[in-house]
Design a protein around this motif. Structure first.
Motif, PDB file in Angstrom:
ATOM      1  N   ALA A  65      45.069  19.404  27.960  1.00 42.35           N
ATOM      2  CA  ALA A  65      46.405  20.018  27.946  1.00 42.35           C
ATOM      3  C   ALA A  65      47.438  19.073  27.344  1.00 42.35           C
ATOM      4  N   GLN A 117      51.521  25.480  29.038  1.00 43.78           N
ATOM      5  CA  GLN A 117      51.012  26.390  30.056  1.00 43.78           C
ATOM      6  C   GLN A 117      49.703  25.879  30.648  1.00 43.78           C
ATOM      7  N   ARG A 118      48.841  25.352  29.799  1.00 47.39           N
ATOM      8  CA  ARG A 118      47.576  24.808  30.305  1.00 47.39           C
ATOM      9  C   ARG A 118      47.838  23.620  31.237  1.00 47.39           C
ATOM     10  N   LEU A 177      50.613  23.189  33.067  1.00 50.73           N
ATOM     11  CA  LEU A 177      51.157  23.745  34.314  1.00 50.73           C
ATOM     12  C   LEU A 177      50.063  24.373  35.172  1.00 50.73           C
ATOM     13  N   ASP A 178      49.032  24.892  34.508  1.00 52.27           N
ATOM     14  CA  ASP A 178      47.934  25.536  35.244  1.00 52.27           C
ATOM     15  C   ASP A 178      47.133  24.541  36.084  1.00 52.27           C
ATOM     16  N   VAL A 179      47.138  23.262  35.680  1.00 58.01           N
ATOM     17  CA  VAL A 179      46.337  22.268  36.398  1.00 58.01           C
ATOM     18  C   VAL A 179      47.193  21.444  37.372  1.00 58.01           C
ATOM     19  N   LEU A 220      43.812  21.502  42.223  1.00 62.30           N
ATOM     20  CA  LEU A 220      45.027  21.205  41.457  1.00 62.30           C
ATOM     21  C   LEU A 220      45.438  19.752  41.668  1.00 62.30           C
TER      22      LEU A 220
END
Length: 309
Positions: free
Chosen positions: A201, A208-209, A211-213, A285
């Motif tokens: 990312a 976005q990738r 923020l996804d992690v 996460l």
């Protein structure tokens, strides 16, 4: 071996009896050195201070009558613990004047550290920060009991408390740590997956990738020690952390590594080691990121450090 060169080979003036005693003392110290370093490091969070503790411990050990020592391992751990307790109090005063967040000194570790799940958990950056919240004696008791499985009588001798008092301290420290440590032990495979997604990312600039992690309440701590530029306060929240991390990809290269028994990233600028980024993972996460930039804390990233229980 650090700490022995002043008093072993070359210092042979006392006759055969003394030579034999020094050789026996050296052999025992070398046999347990990695364990002793690990004890000191877990108590201090600083490899440099742990090495100083081992130097002092060696000088004390070299003067011991080995014929009176029933258990060399326990005796050496006791010496190191006492030295580390004194150093821990001094280190506490240094931290009070430290510029910005203080983070433990990262260690490049061998794969066998990660394979010992309990050892890897105990030396993780996240756990070392939890241990920072304990009083010195609580930290010593917790480390010796929970990580190295010493019995209460041995710990009592090391910290100059009664076995009954040590039991109470251990109970209190265990509850304190349990309330603050990561909620679950994350498998090495899951840690690697999260790290790979995190690295990808950043390298692709995919916000976005990233923020996804990141957990919504992720915390980024950066340690520059007043030497390198770093945030002087924790960076809180996924949006703010992602903004800070988004600036890295254009100027740095990221390399995965095993740091303190867990997957982490080494950041290089123009080929030179710039920082080490370790992470804490909860429920898949990233909840904590620990970026060490202080060059005085990065000397252990050029070669692997052996840790033992």
């Amino acid at each position: 071996m650090a700490g022995t060169s002043q008093t072993t080979p070359g210092d042979r003036g006392g006759g055969m009896g003394r030579d034999d005693r020094v050789d026996s003392a050296t052999e025992a110290f070398v046999a347990h050195r990695n364990l002793l370093f690990t004890v000191a490091y877990e108590m201090l969070g600083s490899a440099a201070d742990a090495e100083d503790v081992l130097q002092e411990a060696w000088l004390r050990w070299a003067g011991v009558d080995l014929g009176t020592v029933r258990d060399q391992r326990a005796y050496l751990v006791r010496i190191v613990t006492r030295e580390a307790l004194g150093r821990l109090r001094t280190l506490g005063r240094r931290k009070e004047s430290y510029v910005g967040p203080w983070l433990p000194e990262p260690l490049l570790t061998a794969p066998d550290v990660a394979e010992d799940v309990e050892l890897a958990d105990s030396v993780s950056m996240a756990m070392l920060l939890v241990l920072e919240t304990l009083a010195p004696t609580e930290r010593a008791v917790f480390v010796l009991r929970e990580v190295f499985d010493l019995d209460y009588d041995e710990i009592a001798e090391a910290v100059d408390k009664s076995p009954a008092a040590v039991r109470q301290i251990a109970h209190r420290a265990r509850a304190h740590v349990a309330a603050r440590r990561p909620r679950e032990v994350v498998s090495p495979a899951e840690s690697r997956d999260v790290l790979t997604a995190f690295q990808r990312a950043i390298e692709t600039g995919d916000l976005q990738r990233l923020l996804d992690v990141l957990a919504p309440d992720v915390v980024l701590l950066t340690d520059g020690g007043g030497i390198k530029r770093a945030a002087l306060a924790p960076v809180l929240g996924a949006d703010r952390v992602a903004e800070v991390l988004g600036r890295i990809a254009d100027v740095a290269s990221l390399l995965p590594a095993q740091v303190n028994g867990h997957p982490a990233l080494i950041v290089r600028l123009d080929g030179e080691l710039d920082s080490v980024v370790a992470m804490r993972v909860d429920d898949g996460l990233i909840t904590g990121l620990y970026a060490v930039r202080n060059p005085e804390k990065l000397s252990r990233m050029e070669r692997e450090t052996a840790l033992r229980r």
